[in-house]
Design an enzyme around this catalytic site. Structure first.
Site, short mmCIF file in Angstrom:
data_model
loop_
_atom_site.label_atom_id
_atom_site.label_comp_id
_atom_site.label_asym_id
_atom_site.label_seq_id
_atom_site.Cartn_x
_atom_site.Cartn_y
_atom_site.Cartn_z
N ASN A 118 42.32 48.65 31.76
CA ASN A 118 41.63 49.93 31.98
C ASN A 118 42.56 50.79 32.84
O ASN A 118 42.68 50.56 34.04
CB ASN A 118 40.29 49.66 32.70
CG ASN A 118 39.62 50.93 33.17
OD1 ASN A 118 39.97 52.04 32.75
ND2 ASN A 118 38.63 50.78 34.04
N LYS A 126 42.23 53.81 33.69
CA LYS A 126 41.52 54.84 34.48
C LYS A 126 42.25 56.19 34.31
O LYS A 126 42.80 56.46 33.26
CB LYS A 126 41.40 54.41 35.94
CG LYS A 126 40.84 52.98 36.05
CD LYS A 126 40.44 52.58 37.43
CE LYS A 126 39.84 51.18 37.39
NZ LYS A 126 39.33 50.75 38.68
N HIS A 129 31.13 51.80 33.51
CA HIS A 129 32.01 51.35 34.60
C HIS A 129 31.42 51.85 35.92
O HIS A 129 30.84 52.93 35.98
CB HIS A 129 33.42 51.91 34.38
CG HIS A 129 34.40 51.32 35.34
ND1 HIS A 129 34.51 51.75 36.64
CD2 HIS A 129 35.29 50.31 35.20
CE1 HIS A 129 35.44 51.03 37.26
NE2 HIS A 129 35.93 50.14 36.40
N GLU A 189 32.67 53.20 38.37
CA GLU A 189 33.14 54.53 38.77
C GLU A 189 32.39 55.63 38.02
O GLU A 189 32.16 56.71 38.56
CB GLU A 189 34.67 54.63 38.57
CG GLU A 189 35.40 53.80 39.62
CD GLU A 189 36.75 53.26 39.17
OE1 GLU A 189 37.30 53.73 38.17
OE2 GLU A 189 37.24 52.33 39.85
N GLU A 247 31.95 43.19 37.09
CA GLU A 247 32.90 43.73 38.05
C GLU A 247 32.19 44.00 39.38
O GLU A 247 31.53 45.04 39.54
CB GLU A 247 33.49 45.04 37.53
CG GLU A 247 34.22 44.88 36.22
CD GLU A 247 35.26 45.99 36.01
OE1 GLU A 247 36.43 45.68 35.83
OE2 GLU A 247 34.87 47.17 36.06
N GLY A 260 39.81 47.38 42.84
CA GLY A 260 40.89 48.14 43.48
C GLY A 260 41.07 47.82 44.96
O GLY A 260 41.77 48.54 45.67
N SER A 267 40.28 43.38 40.88
CA SER A 267 41.48 42.82 41.52
C SER A 267 42.00 41.55 40.82
O SER A 267 42.54 40.65 41.45
CB SER A 267 41.23 42.55 43.00
OG SER A 267 40.94 43.77 43.68
P1 PGA Z 1 41.14 46.69 39.40
O1 PGA Z 1 40.08 47.50 38.53
O2 PGA Z 1 41.73 45.62 38.54
O3 PGA Z 1 42.16 47.73 39.82
O4 PGA Z 1 40.40 46.11 40.58
C1 PGA Z 1 39.26 46.84 37.59
C2 PGA Z 1 38.36 47.83 36.91
O5 PGA Z 1 37.83 48.73 37.58
O6 PGA Z 1 38.16 47.76 35.68
#
Ligand code: PGA
Length: 249
Positions: A8, A10, A93, A95, A163, A169, A208
């Site tokens: 992803n 983003k 997601h 976000e 997640e 992140g 992560s």
């Molecule tokens: P990350 O994000 O691997 O940077 O923690 C995962 C995601 O939000 O899909």
């Protein structure tokens, strides 16, 4: 089912980043991994990414609107993603839930739109840090499964991504025991509601996930792959995670 390793990106990447897609495609063609591979770049790059990938890896979107078309400035439908060359779309997601106010009901509508367009819906769920501290992680995830995965789910057209919001992140991950506990719970919820389709559907871990922890996480109970943000931006990191998946049975 084979594991699915999904990147992803983003809101990262311009046409210069297509070189990373090309590099992943070359890796996959030269040393085919024992997993399905998907990259979800920003919408501006989907068509070019799909053209570059030439079927060697799958390309997906990061969001869609539920309607097919209409007066929704700035939005993109599942049909448009399909037309651009996507075969999957991430919905719900954290976000999107946080910054765009997406509720479980909206996420469910988006999942249905994905199915309507012939895309695989990757439905994201996960608890906040406070919910985990309060001992509500399993309950939260169970509720999100019930509320954001529509009736009629099939394992071929649906992937669940667990997640934990506090792990996205941040470089922090749950313990292996905690990941397995949630994945087992999600499996139980899916099976109760959808029977054999719920038993088969892949449940990805995200938050992560990186080359250094991929092998141990990807071998945990009911982990059917990974959804990777930061570590999917560089072909070398993403390639290392593909290899970690391939080593798992
Ligand atoms: P990350 O994000 O691997 O940077 O923690 C995962 C995601 O939000 O899909």
């Amino acid at each position: 089912m084979r594991q699915l390793i999904a990147g992803n990106w983003k809101m990262n990447g311009t046409s210069a980043s297509l070189a990373e897609i090309e590099a992943v495609c070359e890796m996959v063609a030269g040393d085919p991994p024992n997993c399905d591979v998907l990259i979800c770049p920003p919408a501006t790059l989907i068509a070019q990414a799909a053209w570059k990938a030439k079927g060697r890896i799958a390309i997906g979107g990061q969001n869609c609107r539920a309607e097919i078309s209409g007066a929704f400035t700035g939005d993109i439908s599942a049909e448009m993603l399909k037309d651009a060359g996507a075969s999957a779309v991430i919905v719900g997601h954290s976000e999107r839930r946080q910054y765009h106010g997406e509720t479980d009901a909206i996420v469910g509508q988006k999942a249905k739109a994905a199915w309507r367009a012939g895309l695989t819906a990757i439905v994201c769920i996960g608890e906040s840090e406070q919910q985990r501290l309060n001992g509500h992680a399993l309950h939260t995830c169970g509720n999100q499964i019930n509320e954001s995965v529509p009736d009629g789910m099939t394992a071929a057209a649906t992937v669940i991504a667990y997640e934990p919001i506090w792990a996205i992140g941040t470089g922090r991950t749950p313990t292996n025991g905690e990941i397995a506990e949630v994945h087992d719970h999600i499996r139980a919820c899916l099976t109760k509601r959808f029977g054999s389709e719920g038993q088969k559907a892949r449940i990805l871990y995200g938050g992560s996930l990186k080359p250094s922890n991929a092998a141990e996480i990807l071998r945990l109970s009911n982990v059917g792959g990974g959804l990777i943000g930061g570590a999917s931006l560089k072909a070398s990191d993403f390639g290392a995670i593909l290899k970690a998946s391939s080593r798992n049975p």
